[in-house]
Design a protein around this motif. Sequence first.
Motif, PDB file in Angstrom:
ATOM      1  N   ASN A  69       0.845  -1.190   0.000  1.00  0.00           N
ATOM      2  CA  ASN A  69       0.000   0.000   0.000  1.00  0.00           C
ATOM      3  C   ASN A  69       0.880   1.239   0.000  1.00  0.00           C
ATOM      4  N   ALA A  70       0.460   2.258  -0.748  1.00  0.00           N
ATOM      5  CA  ALA A  70       1.246   3.488  -0.771  1.00  0.00           C
ATOM      6  C   ALA A  70       0.335   4.680  -0.993  1.00  0.00           C
ATOM      7  N   PHE A  71       0.685   5.770  -0.324  1.00  0.00           N
ATOM      8  CA  PHE A  71       0.000   7.045  -0.520  1.00  0.00           C
ATOM      9  C   PHE A  71       0.908   7.902  -1.397  1.00  0.00           C
ATOM     10  N   VAL A  72       0.443   8.154  -2.615  1.00  0.00           N
ATOM     11  CA  VAL A  72       1.279   8.747  -3.643  1.00  0.00           C
ATOM     12  C   VAL A  72       0.707  10.078  -4.100  1.00  0.00           C
ATOM     13  N   VAL A  73       1.609  11.052  -4.272  1.00  0.00           N
ATOM     14  CA  VAL A  73       1.256  12.308  -4.922  1.00  0.00           C
ATOM     15  C   VAL A  73       1.771  12.208  -6.358  1.00  0.00           C
TER      16      VAL A  73
END
Length: 122
Positions: free
Chosen positions: A96-100
């Motif tokens: 899981n990753a929170f990406v901009v």
Amino acid sequence: QVQLVESGGGLVQAGGSLRLSCAASGSIFRINNMGWYRQPPGKERELVATITSGGSTNYADSMKGRFALSRDNAKNTVYLQMNSLKPEDTAVYYCNAFVVPNGFGNAEFNYWGQGTQVTVSS
């Protein structure tokens, strides 16, 4: 478009070790938190561990002392070293990753990998 590609799952005997990797690719401006979740057979998805861009980690209680999470920001990759594996660690493990993404200002999007199977035999 951003993709997370996991690798490193497989079959291992109890007491053994595995190392999972997850590489993010695509039009990425910045990656904030990354981590791993897992879904055991017949159960809901649960947290394994997360790591901030600065390297601060958070582990589920049952993984503390056995699992180690790290990341290489230059490679957009997160690693999960799993030691002293138990049959109850058998699950599909999801990155899981929170990406901009590029071109979205500071808007952050949540991405998931396709999952990798980890099976621990007794």
